[in-house]
Enzyme design. Structure first.
Site, PDB file in Angstrom:
ATOM      1  N   CYS A 196      41.425  38.921  32.210  1.00 13.50           N
ATOM      2  CA  CYS A 196      40.780  40.200  31.908  1.00 13.50           C
ATOM      3  C   CYS A 196      41.689  41.072  31.052  1.00 13.50           C
ATOM      4  O   CYS A 196      41.230  41.971  30.365  1.00 13.50           O
ATOM      5  CB  CYS A 196      40.360  40.901  33.191  1.00 13.50           C
ATOM      6  SG  CYS A 196      41.604  40.780  34.455  1.00 13.50           S
TER       7      CYS A 196
ATOM      8  N   GLU B 187      37.879  45.642  39.730  1.00 12.67           N
ATOM      9  CA  GLU B 187      38.817  45.261  38.666  1.00 12.67           C
ATOM     10  C   GLU B 187      37.990  44.465  37.674  1.00 12.67           C
ATOM     11  O   GLU B 187      37.532  43.363  37.977  1.00 12.67           O
ATOM     12  CB  GLU B 187      39.964  44.446  39.273  1.00 12.67           C
ATOM     13  CG  GLU B 187      41.205  44.470  38.421  1.00 12.67           C
ATOM     14  CD  GLU B 187      41.382  43.184  37.651  1.00 12.67           C
ATOM     15  OE1 GLU B 187      40.895  43.150  36.493  1.00 12.67           O
ATOM     16  OE2 GLU B 187      41.957  42.235  38.187  1.00 12.67           O
TER      17      GLU B 187
ATOM     18  N   LYS C 256      34.072  36.015  49.226  1.00 15.92           N
ATOM     19  CA  LYS C 256      33.153  35.137  48.481  1.00 15.92           C
ATOM     20  C   LYS C 256      33.841  34.685  47.192  1.00 15.92           C
ATOM     21  O   LYS C 256      33.960  35.422  46.240  1.00 15.92           O
ATOM     22  CB  LYS C 256      31.846  35.873  48.144  1.00 15.92           C
ATOM     23  CG  LYS C 256      30.730  34.901  48.009  1.00 15.92           C
ATOM     24  CD  LYS C 256      29.928  34.777  46.768  1.00 15.92           C
ATOM     25  CE  LYS C 256      30.213  35.104  45.403  1.00 15.92           C
ATOM     26  NZ  LYS C 256      30.423  33.923  44.528  1.00 15.92           N
TER      27      LYS C 256
ATOM     28  N   GLU D 160      34.225  41.453  25.280  1.00  8.48           N
ATOM     29  CA  GLU D 160      35.199  40.554  25.895  1.00  8.48           C
ATOM     30  C   GLU D 160      34.735  39.108  25.703  1.00  8.48           C
ATOM     31  O   GLU D 160      33.642  38.742  26.136  1.00  8.48           O
ATOM     32  CB  GLU D 160      35.287  40.881  27.389  1.00  8.48           C
ATOM     33  CG  GLU D 160      36.343  40.083  28.099  1.00  8.48           C
ATOM     34  CD  GLU D 160      36.496  40.497  29.561  1.00  8.48           C
ATOM     35  OE1 GLU D 160      35.481  40.754  30.224  1.00  8.48           O
ATOM     36  OE2 GLU D 160      37.648  40.552  30.021  1.00  8.48           O
TER      37      GLU D 160
HETATM   38  P1  ADP Z   1      31.832  35.812  35.008  1.00  9.04           P
HETATM   39  O1  ADP Z   1      30.741  36.417  34.175  1.00  9.04           O
HETATM   40  O2  ADP Z   1      33.116  35.808  34.320  1.00  9.04           O
HETATM   41  O3  ADP Z   1      31.452  34.519  35.674  1.00  9.04           O
HETATM   42  P2  ADP Z   1      31.085  37.470  37.157  1.00  9.04           P
HETATM   43  O4  ADP Z   1      31.351  38.913  37.163  1.00  9.04           O
HETATM   44  O5  ADP Z   1      29.689  37.003  36.881  1.00  9.04           O
HETATM   45  O6  ADP Z   1      32.101  36.824  36.161  1.00  9.04           O
HETATM   46  O7  ADP Z   1      31.525  36.793  38.530  1.00  9.04           O
HETATM   47  C1  ADP Z   1      32.576  37.234  39.330  1.00  9.04           C
HETATM   48  C2  ADP Z   1      32.164  37.075  40.780  1.00  9.04           C
HETATM   49  O8  ADP Z   1      31.027  37.898  41.021  1.00  9.04           O
HETATM   50  C3  ADP Z   1      31.746  35.671  41.190  1.00  9.04           C
HETATM   51  O9  ADP Z   1      32.201  35.415  42.514  1.00  9.04           O
HETATM   52  C4  ADP Z   1      30.234  35.741  41.164  1.00  9.04           C
HETATM   53  O10 ADP Z   1      29.596  34.805  42.021  1.00  9.04           O
HETATM   54  C5  ADP Z   1      30.005  37.155  41.655  1.00  9.04           C
HETATM   55  N1  ADP Z   1      28.710  37.734  41.273  1.00  9.04           N
HETATM   56  C6  ADP Z   1      27.950  37.458  40.184  1.00  9.04           C
HETATM   57  N2  ADP Z   1      26.827  38.197  40.195  1.00  9.04           N
HETATM   58  C7  ADP Z   1      26.871  38.968  41.318  1.00  9.04           C
HETATM   59  C8  ADP Z   1      26.004  39.961  41.889  1.00  9.04           C
HETATM   60  N3  ADP Z   1      24.857  40.310  41.318  1.00  9.04           N
HETATM   61  N4  ADP Z   1      26.401  40.557  43.031  1.00  9.04           N
HETATM   62  C9  ADP Z   1      27.569  40.226  43.623  1.00  9.04           C
HETATM   63  N5  ADP Z   1      28.407  39.304  43.142  1.00  9.04           N
HETATM   64  C10 ADP Z   1      28.077  38.678  42.000  1.00  9.04           C
END
Ligand code: ADP
Length: 502
Positions: free
Chosen positions: A310, A275, A200, A406
């Protein structure tokens, strides 16, 4: 909203980008079951450049089913390790073959400078496939002598061995800061070890992963081994992390979402690697051989990829006697940086999204409200797109949000320090522990400092040096497990002990 012209791109990317992008499930490109799409933006202009299938739980279900089928039957299951390794190698070759196109897509979608996308993202993506290809034939178990004389079978001898087997169906959720490279770091080991996968990509930057999937299909990976479901975190990421048919989830992203992944994974106790975020200390001692070169290193530690790393060196600690000199050098570098659309060869492009643009500005404002000063930057650039000036904050202290949290943008806080013990304690005073760096010409100090950092990677007189052979990952809340190197093979294999009565 109508799709924008992507006239700055060369063919064939130009024609590829605006077409509606589908999900890859079981070797077929299909619409999301609900027929919906979401818009993908060019962060340099805010224009919509593509529409991508908006995958949801029902699409994740179909992708997991396809991945399970490909794991349990068909050509992948029976493929020799050598054949698998060759396929993984060929994917590396294909990434290089389509390198210009992938770099353009990455620059368009993420905003990063085209030259960086070509030299870093594409090159390192090919590297990890080439590196992992070699491991496919070297995954092996052990043999053991059973020395215990079992009371219920006295005198009986046994022979035993271990098998290292693939974990099964893996869910991989990746972020937007290095969309292609994060897909590569995740996919190369999962394929080398014989698993199947549902990937994904981040909703902000799905294009290069979709193109990579097409390229991987062209190389000849059997149907269903790689499935790609685009969609947002809540709609597609969460059901993937929670899915009972998934044996392991690998996530790269924020620490906040990492914690949600752990909870979602608890339902079937799937294996988890993470990570996550960082707030990396970059320590400059007064004995550095060359202040200019050190300052250039410190600037690149934070401004590379617009600070959207990161492991960005966002806490710059400088020993007092050279504090002003280093800050002034880093500020001069920042001042001289060309900030412009990624496809126009800038030093820095736009941040990835409006959300990130606003978040980073919010952090700068919070620092200034708390009493910090801007040695340089602090503002935005232009009247469209998401450009933030490279920014150096001074007058911060360890209690401020800009030091603790961050930012994920081109913002570094520079603080002076007096001695080694003090700076190690301040460096380690963080929930994060992803990376750290030290600049010194004293080798003993370098060794002591590297030992004292509570971080998964330490750079000495350099920064952001990665290699497919080098494990990368976090201490503390920066993650579980490691990416790359032989370490990652543990994450995608499980051990079976076999005991045979002789
Ligand atoms: P950022 O805050 O930097 O956008 P995220 O950690 O929100 O980073 O996003 C990293 C990945 O995790 C993306 O592919 C996002 O769609 C996915 N993501 C965000 N929320 C969830 C969740 N609740 N469960 C699984 N994947 C998620």
């Amino acid at each position: 909203m109508a799709l924008a012209e992507v006239s700055e791109l060369k063919s064939p990317v130009k024609t590829w980008v605006p077409s509606k992008k589908q999900l890859l499930i079981g070797g077929k490109w299909v619409d999301a079951k609900n027929g919906k799409t979401f818009d993908v933006e060019n962060p340099a202009t805010g224009d919509i450049v593509a529409q991508v299938a908006d995958g949801k739980k029902e699409d994740i279900d179909a992708a997991v089913k396809a991945a399970r089928k490909a794991f349990e039957s068909g050509p992948w299951k029976d493929m020799s390790a050598s054949e698998r390794g060759k396929l993984v190698w060929k994917i590396g070759d294909a990434i290089l073959k389509y390198g210009d196109e992938l770099a353009e897509l990455e620059s368009l979608d993420n905003g990063k400078p085209l030259a960086v996308a070509r030299a870093a993202d594409v090159a390192l993506s090919a590297d990890i496939f080439h590196y992992m290809a070699g491991w496919a034939t070297k995954i092996k178990g052990d043999t053991f002598e059973i020395s215990t004389d079992h009371f219920y079978t006295p005198g009986q001898k046994y022979f035993s061995y271990t098998l290292k087997e693939p974990v099964g169906v893996v869910g991989q959720i990746i972020p937007w800061n290095f969309p292609l490279l994060m897909a590569a770091w995740k996919l190369a080991p999962v394929l080398a070890t014989g698993n199947t996968v549902v990937l994904k990509p981040a909703e902000q930057t799905p294009l290069s992963a979709l193109r990579l999937a097409e390229i991987i299909q062209e190389v000849g990976l059997p149907d269903g081994v790689l499935n790609v479901v685009t969609g947002d975190g809540e709609g597609a990421g969460a059901p993937l992390a929670a899915h009972d048919g998934v044996d392991k989830v690998a996530f790269t992203g924020s620490t906040e979402v990492g914690k949600m992944i752990v909870q979602a994974a608890a339902g079937n106790l799937k294996k988890v690697t993470l990570e996550l975020g960082g707030k990396s200390p970059n320590v400059v001692y007064k004995d550095v051989a060359d202040i200019k070169a050190t300052a250039a290193g410190a600037a690149s530690a934070i401004f590379f990829n617009h600070g959207q790393c990161c492991c960005a060196g966002s806490r710059l600690y400088i020993e007092k006697p050279i504090f002003d000199d280093v800050v002034s050098e880093v500020s001069n570098i920042a001042k001289g940086m060309k900030v412009a659309p990624g496809l126009t060869s800038p030093d820095m492009g736009p941040l990835v999204s409006k959300e990130q643009f606003e978040k980073v500005q919010g952090y700068i404002k919070s620092g200034l409200d708390d009493g910090a000063k801007c040695a340089v930057g602090g503002g935005t650039v232009g009247d469209k797109g998401y450009f933030v000036e490279p920014t150096v904050l001074t007058n911060t202290n360890d209690k401020m949000k800009v030091i603790k949290e961050e930012i994920f943008g081109p913002v570094v806080a520079a603080e002076p320090f007096d001695d080694h013990e003090e700076i190690m304690s301040r460096s380690n005073n963080s929930d994060y522990g992803l990376a750290a760096a030290v600049w010194t010409s004293d080798v003993q100090k370098a060794i002591r400092t590297a030992e004292a950092f509570r971080a998964g990677t330490v750079w000495v007189n350099c920064y952001n040096i990665f290699d497919a052979a080098l494990p990368f990952g976090g201490y503390k809340q920066s993650g579980w497990g490691r990416e790359m190197g032989s370490e990652i093979l543990e994450a995608y294999t499980q051990v079976k002990s076999v005991v045979i009565a002789k």
